[in-house]
Design a protein around this motif. Structure first.
Motif, PDB file in Angstrom:
ATOM      1  N   TYR A 143      55.287  36.374   0.082  1.00 23.20           N
ATOM      2  CA  TYR A 143      54.280  36.789  -0.896  1.00 23.20           C
ATOM      3  C   TYR A 143      52.906  36.372  -0.378  1.00 23.20           C
ATOM      4  N   TYR A 144      51.996  37.346  -0.430  1.00 24.68           N
ATOM      5  CA  TYR A 144      50.625  37.109   0.045  1.00 24.68           C
ATOM      6  C   TYR A 144      49.659  37.382  -1.094  1.00 24.68           C
ATOM      7  N   GLU A 145      48.666  36.509  -1.209  1.00 23.05           N
ATOM      8  CA  GLU A 145      47.629  36.689  -2.213  1.00 23.05           C
ATOM      9  C   GLU A 145      46.427  37.338  -1.536  1.00 23.05           C
ATOM     10  N   VAL A 146      46.018  38.504  -2.061  1.00 19.33           N
ATOM     11  CA  VAL A 146      44.935  39.271  -1.451  1.00 19.33           C
ATOM     12  C   VAL A 146      43.797  39.399  -2.461  1.00 19.33           C
ATOM     13  N   PRO A 147      42.570  39.037  -2.081  1.00 19.41           N
ATOM     14  CA  PRO A 147      41.442  39.213  -3.012  1.00 19.41           C
ATOM     15  C   PRO A 147      40.994  40.685  -3.039  1.00 19.41           C
ATOM     16  N   VAL A 148      40.704  41.208  -4.248  1.00 19.79           N
ATOM     17  CA  VAL A 148      40.198  42.570  -4.404  1.00 19.79           C
ATOM     18  C   VAL A 148      38.763  42.441  -4.906  1.00 19.79           C
ATOM     19  N   PRO A 149      37.786  42.983  -4.161  1.00 25.90           N
ATOM     20  CA  PRO A 149      36.383  42.841  -4.582  1.00 25.90           C
ATOM     21  C   PRO A 149      36.062  43.764  -5.757  1.00 25.90           C
ATOM     22  N   GLU A 167      54.158  41.545  -2.190  1.00 24.61           N
ATOM     23  CA  GLU A 167      55.431  41.105  -1.658  1.00 24.61           C
ATOM     24  C   GLU A 167      55.699  41.863  -0.369  1.00 24.61           C
ATOM     25  N   VAL A 168      56.067  41.135   0.673  1.00 23.96           N
ATOM     26  CA  VAL A 168      56.378  41.753   1.951  1.00 23.96           C
ATOM     27  C   VAL A 168      57.841  41.380   2.276  1.00 23.96           C
ATOM     28  N   VAL A 169      58.652  42.431   2.508  1.00 26.63           N
ATOM     29  CA  VAL A 169      60.058  42.210   2.853  1.00 26.63           C
ATOM     30  C   VAL A 169      60.199  42.460   4.337  1.00 26.63           C
ATOM     31  N   GLU A 170      60.724  41.491   5.046  1.00 31.44           N
ATOM     32  CA  GLU A 170      60.876  41.620   6.502  1.00 31.44           C
ATOM     33  C   GLU A 170      62.336  41.626   6.885  1.00 31.44           C
TER      34      GLU A 170
END
Length: 170
Positions: A143-149, A167-170
């Motif tokens: 899981y990655y937290e991404v800022p949205v401007p 969520e990134v599934v690898e």
């Protein structure tokens, strides 16, 4: 001998009370009428005949001085106990038939509701198992937290800055 035969016949009719009709309940109306008639014949007729044995005939004296005897022991008066016993037995059998039919219907509804409840429980557990994350060895979730401007959408809505989790599934 007649009493023994009637007692055996009464016992036979009581044993036949386990016969079932088409809807699964016992058919007690006819059996009640038969056993009530036999028991009414034994008890009622015997009691009526012993109590009214000498009073079944009456004598009347006419103006000329002749005495006439009339007997009232024929027809329905002779078998009053039998008729009353059969009517009472049939009424008791019909009442117990109605109660047994209601009991069968209530048991059917109880079973139907239990089956519906079990089906819903099964559906719940299937859905819960389907939504449970699998324990696959080669799949890894991150899981990655991404800022949205802050930005304006194509339809003119102003979106405030925020953070979105991806969520990134690898």
């Amino acid at each position: 001998m007649k009493t023994i035969t009637l007692i055996l016949l009464a016992g036979l009719t009581i044993m036949l009370a386990s016969c079932a009709n088409s809807n699964g309940t016992m058919n007690k109306g006819l059996i009640g009428a038969a056993s009530g008639g036999v028991l009414g014949s034994i008890i009622g007729d015997h009691l009526l005949n012993s109590n009214n044995g000498s009073s079944n005939s009456s004598s009347t004296t006419s103006a000329a001085g002749t005495t006439t005897n009339s007997s009232s022991s024929g027809g329905t008066n002779k078998h009053t106990g039998l008729i009353t016993g059969a009517a009472a037995g049939f009424a008791a059998g019909a009442i117990s038939d109605a109660m047994a039919t209601k009991e069968v219907q209530q048991k059917y509804l109880d079973g139907y509701n239990k089956g519906r409840s079990d089906a819903i429980k099964d559906l719940y557990w299937l859905k819960r198992d389907a939504e449970r994350p699998g324990t696959e060895g080669g799949v890894q979730r991150r899981y990655y937290e991404v800022p949205v401007p802050e930005h304006v959408t194509t339809d003119g809505v102003l979106v405030e800055p925020r953070k979105v989790i991806i969520e990134v599934v690898e």
